[in-house]
Design a protein around this motif. Structure first.
Motif, PDB file in Angstrom:
ATOM      1  N   ILE A  56      36.611  38.422  35.078  1.00 14.18           N
ATOM      2  CA  ILE A  56      37.271  39.121  33.978  1.00 14.18           C
ATOM      3  C   ILE A  56      36.340  39.257  32.779  1.00 14.18           C
ATOM      4  CG2 ILE A  56      39.195  38.943  32.329  1.00 14.18           C
ATOM      5  CD1 ILE A  56      40.764  37.581  34.670  1.00 14.18           C
TER       6      ILE A  56
ATOM      7  N   ALA B  77      34.698  41.341  40.317  1.00 15.18           N
ATOM      8  CA  ALA B  77      34.136  42.235  39.288  1.00 15.18           C
ATOM      9  C   ALA B  77      33.413  43.408  39.944  1.00 15.18           C
ATOM     10  CB  ALA B  77      33.193  41.459  38.381  1.00 15.18           C
TER      11      ALA B  77
ATOM     12  N   ARG C 282      32.910  41.463  32.900  1.00 13.52           N
ATOM     13  CA  ARG C 282      33.053  42.913  32.734  1.00 13.52           C
ATOM     14  C   ARG C 282      33.437  43.286  31.312  1.00 13.52           C
ATOM     15  NH1 ARG C 282      34.018  46.314  37.256  1.00 13.52           N
ATOM     16  NH2 ARG C 282      35.005  47.626  35.692  1.00 13.52           N
TER      17      ARG C 282
ATOM     18  N   SER D 148      36.252  42.742  30.075  1.00  9.93           N
ATOM     19  CA  SER D 148      37.680  43.096  30.013  1.00  9.93           C
ATOM     20  C   SER D 148      38.373  42.294  28.912  1.00  9.93           C
ATOM     21  CB  SER D 148      38.374  42.756  31.341  1.00  9.93           C
ATOM     22  OG  SER D 148      37.838  43.495  32.397  1.00  9.93           O
TER      23      SER D 148
ATOM     24  N   ASN E 241      38.703  46.086  40.613  1.00  9.69           N
ATOM     25  CA  ASN E 241      37.726  45.177  40.016  1.00  9.69           C
ATOM     26  C   ASN E 241      38.121  44.708  38.610  1.00  9.69           C
ATOM     27  OD1 ASN E 241      37.096  47.601  38.628  1.00  9.69           O
ATOM     28  ND2 ASN E 241      35.709  48.160  40.315  1.00  9.69           N
ATOM     29  N   THR E 242      39.370  44.898  38.261  1.00 10.27           N
ATOM     30  CA  THR E 242      39.863  44.353  36.993  1.00 10.27           C
ATOM     31  C   THR E 242      41.170  43.627  37.261  1.00 10.27           C
ATOM     32  OG1 THR E 242      41.096  46.378  36.500  1.00 10.27           O
ATOM     33  CG2 THR E 242      38.847  46.223  35.617  1.00 10.27           C
ATOM     34  N   TYR E 243      41.459  42.637  36.434  1.00 14.07           N
ATOM     35  CA  TYR E 243      42.644  41.810  36.706  1.00 14.07           C
ATOM     36  C   TYR E 243      43.931  42.618  36.570  1.00 14.07           C
ATOM     37  CZ  TYR E 243      43.825  41.340  31.743  1.00 14.07           C
ATOM     38  OH  TYR E 243      44.189  41.588  30.450  1.00 14.07           O
TER      39      TYR E 243
END
Lengths: 629, 629
Positions: free
Chosen positions: A177, A145, A180, A182, A151-153
């Motif tokens: 995940i 993260a 954040r 997301s 820093n995102t899947y």
């Protein structure tokens, strides 16, 4: 310990979740019933065992080594650092081969040396995967993260897709995940075979630096605020078929007894699977399936609550019950256990049940009224609850019961069953007591030992199918107190858990881990007046409190007079009002409360807890002075 | 306890800083030597004492009540809420009159009912001040850092100026101002007579929600990262002449013994005043003045360090010193104390000094070499350090010494003085030992009891005039460890403090609160080789650690061979390298270390601490097995 499953997904745990040395951790994971582990590198480095020995030990314990982690700061760096990274990697691949681990976790880089270049990152990861392939090892790339650029899947997936190597895939970690914010729904478009690994962690909703949040405050699934059911549903729907693995960094778990943590951990996973089987996609439901797990009980209130007493405290407890208008209605046929009743509130006073280790007066058992006690007990057993061995005579009821993490026994009962628990009691000739208008048990308050708070919440939630209410924190005279209550939908079973925010030291209140039983009244003022007439010693609440109450709420004079006269406390929220009074502490750490809920007030008057604690301390001090005099 | 000051500013403390009931808090504040208190409302509400009784109690204890706090969510609200607020206020003014408190703290509103209207806020505060004036009470308005609309001191000042009432002024709180990164230099334009109150709090630099940061992590001045010297300078320069008051919400202090917290608190204030007298404006220097406080000692290294031993551990400690090449050079004339020397490293082995409460082997004393021991001891006493009563014969040195919070004695010495501490020792006939190249004591490592970490750092910083180095945190096998080292500018006295992040429970390492003495070598590899020749049992470091080291740093093969052969550990940063090795634990909790600093490496190899801890645990386990066998 039996493993809970022989079919369904493998369940794993990262060694970093547990306290101790690698040896301690492996034993704890195996004994709880996990199928595999992620080896956290630092645990291996501190071990005197060679990787081969660790491999052997795991095999003997019935554990596979599903992941070696973490490998950091590798991709998208200048050539010299790439060389150094590959050199490091070769050594780690060697370690993995010796361990028999076929997957290495590579975290997205946080290094100032990494550059923002997806093509370069993909190229480097491809190279790493090629090298790994020579050792039969797979690379699971994970977006931290707080990764510098990745820093995102979905970003990590773009890089993995571009990296295009059969030995390169993704590791998805629910914390990275969901912390954040997301949207995880994009996980469904990732081919299942590219999902190499799944790490599950929950967390409370905190407004703080995500790195610190991650490193200190993760929790096992169901203990925090994340929607892990949906998350796992999405991952399984995408076709992931690897282990469900827990990776939880938590300050408390890092220092608590690892065997209990491992049990909590596995219980959380099974409960999460159950929740997916109830609401997930067809594919997810099939993959998450658990054999032979009865549904949560439909709780219908407390059948009884038991207070364990000793020679000294028995008179106090029985005196308080009599003062509250209870009647000693029955006596156990073979044990020194009294049944006291009023309305649907039933209290057992057990002179043989006080904690033998400490000689404490305590709430030793809760009994939950439900339709199918046998199925409920079976469920509890499947969820790793220790079954309580009970001695009972041939003609006595074989009560199904398990033990909560802090030692409280939890019984499953049908009070109206023909051979139910009441069958073991003989009625006394006592005439029905006067009563004080108490109807039932409103809630039971159980202060947990420091290491058991989150585990206890999970236990009651999972075993009894209860739901957590809003957590709270209050500044009490001897330190902060954290609380979380859990209840069924109908609010017939409410358990209020609390814990000191820091483990108590030598300077601390005189009552350690207090416990209480709260009774519901429809007119608490009348209840208090009657109880006083019956000679009950009410806990005295200071005038300063009532003066402040009057200034804050502008309550009617008549009500204020009543609150003052009967030492009542008061709280109010948008939904209703709450009036309550207490007895002094009976024995070492039990007290009784009477509450009245007006409107839809759903709390527990936590705001008044500091006042109550100071009053309890004063009372005990005065009491001691009196005894000493 | 004597108060430290009879002149200079009054010093106060908010009751919320301290643990316990109001009674506990007042006694602790008075005994530490505070002049006054802020009464935190909740403390009064939980008290059974009437305001008049509290007033009397404070008078008897020599405390004034300088502030009643907090009054919340009053200003810029609709008329009905204004009415309710005024009603609440009237009750509080009544309480203040009964307490004899003439100032009430009003925090800027956080209520959703407040509106963004400075004129309205000013009008309401004017009204409140008028009402207060009728009771002879002043309103001190404070901008909370998380106030809904008013959250900076300059904004609160604009409103107070507009409110224009002689009984309306400001309360400045360093936390609320510095946590937001506000520039405090504007304080100088506020007329001193409008500064009604000053609350001082420090805090570590944390990246989290400011409300949580404030409520849980404040510290006493000098324990955190804020520049309170400049802040206080500005406030005093503006002409503030009220009390210097501490308001610190801290989870640890809330549950630790209040007497020690109050001493820490007052020490922090005096030290802060001293720092202002060194660098502040002329006006600030005059106001912050402290009579008769000698300057901090110019420390010149450790004169000696003492290890208290018992019958069982003496052989282990003496054996390890011999193994490290020390010589038993002298014997105390009247006590069972041996002096062991090598280079400038001097260790006393005291067979009468082990902690009588626990029978523990421990670092019982540090002696700091400095020019004027008497002045240093006087300074320590003025800074509330308990003077250690020492029995000594007429012909023995009267060593000036004080006790640190955890009980370690701190001596002030001149080794070369004619009647100095060495005078009490008779030389032994022992020939000088072989030595292993150790030159001096590099540092002393003292794990603190949980409640004493921040207090210990303050103690050494303040008493010895040392400066804190960078704090660190490390994940050890049995829980997180926090560390903070403090040192003089020349790095001749370094004290490495550490503490477990959570108080240890029953599951914990076998060594509680370990302590160590580290010796400096110019060639640690040679030192280790010689020590092994002398028969020293080195702590064995696992191969996994060295394998990882090799992969991470690409060290020369020769060096790697040496590290492996001698069980050395290694660390590196931008400034240099660090090589070190350890002995096993001697007795209950002491071990020795040898370190080599290459370049300007300024750390302590904390990254290796988990490896060392696991190794110590293995060694003790093996040792016990051997003894049991």
């Amino acid at each position: 310990m039996p493993t809970t499953e022989t079919t369904g997904p493998k369940r794993s745990i990262a060694t970093v979740c547990l306290s101790g040395t690698l040896e301690d951790k492996l034993i704890a994971a195996a004994e709880a019933g996990f199928d595999g582990v992620e080896i956290f590198e630092n645990d291996l480095l501190a071990s005197a065992d060679s990787p081969e020995t660790v491999r052997e030990r795991c095999r003997d314990l019935g554990l596979t080594i599903d992941l070696y982690q973490p490998f950091r700061d590798f991709e998208a760096v200048p050539p010299d650092l790439l060389e150094a990274g590959l050199r490091r990697a070769e050594q780690k691949f060697g370690v993995c081969e010796r361990l028999g681990a076929d997957t290495v976790l590579v975290c997205s880089s946080v290094s100032p040396d990494t550059v923002d270049d997806d093509d370069l990152a993909a190229e480097h990861l491809n190279l790493l995967a090629s090298r790994a392939a020579e050792h039969g090892i797979r690379i699971a790339y994970e977006a931290l993260a707080w990764g510098r650029f990745v820093n995102t899947y979905d970003h990590s997936w773009r890089i993995v897709r571009r990296g295009d190597h059969p030995n390169l895939g993704l590791c998805l970690d629910s914390f990275h995940i969901l912390s954040r914010g997301s949207d995880p729904s994009g996980i469904r478009v990732i081919p299942g075979e590219k999902l190499f690994f799944l790490q599950l962690a929950d967390a409370p909703q905190l407004s703080m630096d995500v790195l610190q949040w991650s490193r200190h405050h993760r929790l096992f699934p169901g203990q925090g605020a994340f929607d892990l059911t949906r998350f796992l549903d999405l991952v399984l729907t995408a076709g992931y078929d690897g282990p469900l693995s827990l990776e939880v960094f938590n300050d408390v778990f890092r220092q608590s007894e690892p065997h209990q943590s491992a049990i909590d951990a596995l219980r959380s996973l099974v409960t999460l699977q159950e929740s997916v089987t109830r609401g997930g996609s067809e594919r997810a439901r099939a993959r998450a399936r658990i054999e032979d797990l009865p549904a949560p009980p439909r709780t219908e209130g407390f059948a009884f609550t038991e207070i364990g007493v000793d020679d000294r405290s028995e008179a106090d407890v029985v005196g308080a019950l009599a003062g509250l208008g209870f009647t000693h209605t029955a006596q156990h046929r073979s044990k020194p256990v009294q049944l006291w009743e009023q309305g649907e509130a039933r209290i057992l006073v057990n002179a043989s049940a006080d904690d033998p280790a400490t000689g404490e007066t305590a709430v030793t058992a809760l009994a939950v009224e439900n339709a199918d006690p046998t199925a409920s007990a079976h469920r509890a057993e499947r969820l790793l609850a220790p079954i309580l061995p009970r001695e009972h005579r041939a003609d006595e009821a074989d009560l199904a019961s398990v033990t909560a993490p802090n030692g409280t026994a939890v019984f499953f009962c049908r009070t109206d069953a023909r051979e139910g628990w009441l069958h073991d009691f003989s009625p006394t000739p006592n005439p029905a007591g006067p009563g004080t208008g108490l109807r039932a048990i409103d809630h039971v308050g159980l202060t947990q030992p420091f290491d058991h708070f989150d585990g206890a919440a999970l236990f009651y939630r999972s075993i009894l199918g209860l739901q957590p209410e809003a957590p709270a924190e209050v500044a009490a005279p001897f330190g902060l107190i954290r609380s979380l209550s859990i209840a069924d939908a109908a609010k017939r079973v409410r358990i209020a858990l609390s814990v000191s925010v820091l483990r108590r030291g030598e300077w601390s209140p005189e009552v350690r881990d207090p416990q209480h039983i709260a009774f519901a009244s429809q007119d608490v003022i009348a209840s208090a007046a009657k109880a006083r007439d019956l000679g009950l010693d009410l806990l005295e609440i200071p005038a300063n409190y009532h003066d402040d109450l009057e200034a804050r709420f502008a309550l009617p004079t008549r009500l204020m007079d009543d609150l003052r006269e009967h030492s009542l406390m008061y709280d109010r929220d948008e939904d209703g009002e709450f009036l309550h009074f207490y007895t002094p502490v009976l024995g070492s750490r039990v007290f009784l409360e009477v509450v009245q809920r007006i409107g839809a007030y759903a709390g527990y008057g936590m705001v008044n807890a500091p006042i109550r604690m100071a009053a309890h301390r004063r009372h005990r001090r005065a009491d001691r002075l009196e005894r000493d005099a």
